[in-house]
Design an enzyme around this catalytic site. Structure first.
Site, mmCIF file in Angstrom:
data_model
loop_
_atom_site.group_PDB
_atom_site.id
_atom_site.type_symbol
_atom_site.label_atom_id
_atom_site.label_comp_id
_atom_site.label_asym_id
_atom_site.label_seq_id
_atom_site.Cartn_x
_atom_site.Cartn_y
_atom_site.Cartn_z
ATOM 1 C CE1 TYR A 173 25.925 39.976 16.180
ATOM 2 C CE2 TYR A 173 26.531 42.299 16.246
ATOM 3 C CZ TYR A 173 26.603 41.025 16.777
ATOM 4 O OH TYR A 173 27.355 40.801 17.910
ATOM 5 C CE1 TYR A 175 28.146 45.747 18.158
ATOM 6 C CE2 TYR A 175 29.255 43.779 17.366
ATOM 7 C CZ TYR A 175 28.418 44.402 18.274
ATOM 8 O OH TYR A 175 27.850 43.678 19.289
#
Ligand SMILES: [Fe+3]
Lengths: 237, 186
Positions: A106, A145
């Site tokens: 992110y 992730y």
């Protein structure tokens, strides 16, 4: 006893929403209320909603490419309709998305995942649905992730969605997943939804009609907000 | 209460906003009276609404998205005032909105709800958002408000903000445990 004169919204179908206390998802342990929520009859507060428009909240639906910049990764188009439970389209409703980049990172100061940042991918978008309830974003397929929920924990590939609606009680924040992701059946966030059909509706459909030739693959993700109840509810007081 | 017959579609499942929702945070939105915002011209009593959000250990929640929805000073949701705000909690779990004090909102029959704002909480660890309300201490209408009246008296204080200096109202929100905030199913 007080009676509302506002028909409210239908309660959730059994099993269709995740519980607040989900033992496999560690962050819920200290954050779920232990008292049951107080169900209230709808008032104007719950049946009205913010008036949002692109004039007040500027929209941008191109996350993949623009003048002088281009994000890394596999370009995709995600599109769908926002409807209520009666199948009526919600027009002019604000849809926001946010997501990791193609490497699963992110663009956020608190994301410590050791994966490359892409200076050309901010990872957030906003658009208002059209008269038939359609929205459409061009973006990059995000990466999976790791997270620290348990040993070797990885989130399935997902895009976060935030949707308003015509009433405060229709507010929804959810996640869109991708078909065939092997992480889905072992993800405590996704699997917290008891009903398999309800989970399945969070998985976008691959859709060649949404794809753009020579440019981007397409995925269809429809969003359903709560429908209005037929009759007002009585307060228990 | 009986379940109504269901037709057609089923509402999409909620999922957590996770820890990185700040990508859709615009700190200016916490100030509903911002000069370039929708309410710059609307008159009323300017107030600040603030409070700390804590978890079951009493630890501050520094990663929350708090949304506010309220009526205008005349108690209407349809006037010029756009009563929507979004705020991130800070490292101490504090939220802070600048807004106008809402008026009494019409309720069933000829009754009125006490002035209040609706608050919605999203965060990592919340698979579904939480909804609560903030009322103002000392309002005569608090005694007959249809929502406050439905709350057991011993828990009502969890919904009532107290004055803290000129124009500042404070309401702490406890997600779990002792003096747990009353959350609403709307
Ligand atoms: Fe995420």
């Amino acid at each position: 006893m007080t009676t509302s004169d506002q028909p409210g919204y239908r309660p959730a179908a059994p099993g269709s929403q995740p519980p607040l206390d989900a033992p496999a998802y560690g962050s819920t342990h200290k954050r779920h209320p232990k008292q049951p929520p107080l169900r209230i009859a709808a008032t104007l507060t719950e049946t009205s909603a913010p008036r949002m428009s692109a004039g007040l909240y500027p929209s941008h639906a191109e996350l993949a490419k623009g003048p002088g910049w281009e994000a890394q990764g596999e370009r995709i188009i995600v599109a769908g309709r926002v409807l209520d439970e009666d199948g009526r389209p919600l027009r002019g409703t604000m849809v926001e998305i946010w997501q990791a980049n193609a490497a699963g990172r992110y663009n956020h100061e608190r994301d410590r995942h050791d994966a490359p940042l892409d200076p050309n991918f901010k990872g957030e978008g906003r658009i208002f649905t059209d008269a038939e309830g359609w929205y459409r974003f061009t973006t990059i397929r995000p990466g999976a992730y790791p997270w620290r929920n348990h040993h070797n924990a990885w989130r399935p590939v997902h895009i976060h969605y935030s949707v308003f609606g015509a009433g405060f009680a229709q507010r929804l924040v959810t996640q869109m997943y991708f078909p065939g992701d092997p992480l889905l059946p072992i993800d405590p966030v996704f699997m917290a939804i008891p009903d398999a059909a309800a989970r399945d509706r969070l998985v976008a459909r691959f859709d060649l009609d949404i794809a753009e030739p020579e440019y981007a693959l397409g995925y269809r993700f429809d969003i359903v907000l709560r429908g209005r109840a037929a009759t007002p509810m009585e307060n228990p007081a | 209460m009986t379940d109504e017959p269901r037709f057609g579609l089923t509402a999409t499942a909620s999922q957590t906003a996770g820890p990185f929702w700040h990508l859709i945070d615009f700190p200016a939105w916490a100030d509903l009276l911002r000069a370039d915002g929708p309410n710059a011209e609307v008159a009323g009593e300017r107030i600040i609404l603030t409070g700390r959000i804590t978890d079951g250990d009493g630890a501050p929640c520094p990663d929350m998205m708090v949304e506010l929805w309220q009526a205008d000073p005349a108690g209407s949701y349809e006037g010029a005032f756009n009563g929507f705000g979004r705020c991130a909690t800070d490292d101490d779990g504090m939220f802070r909105f600048t807004t106008l004090k809402p008026g009494p909102v019409r309720a069933a029959g000829n009754a009125f709800q006490a002035p209040h704002v609706a608050l919605t909480l999203f965060a990592r660890g919340l698979l579904h958002h939480l909804v609560t309300r903030l009322y103002f201490a000392g309002e005569a209408l608090n005694e007959q408000d249809p929502v406050l009246s439905a709350v057991p008296p011993i828990r009502r204080a969890t919904l009532i903000a107290q004055p803290e200096g000129a124009g500042v109202w404070r309401l702490d929100i406890r997600l779990q445990g002792e003096r747990e905030t009353v959350f609403l199913e709307v």
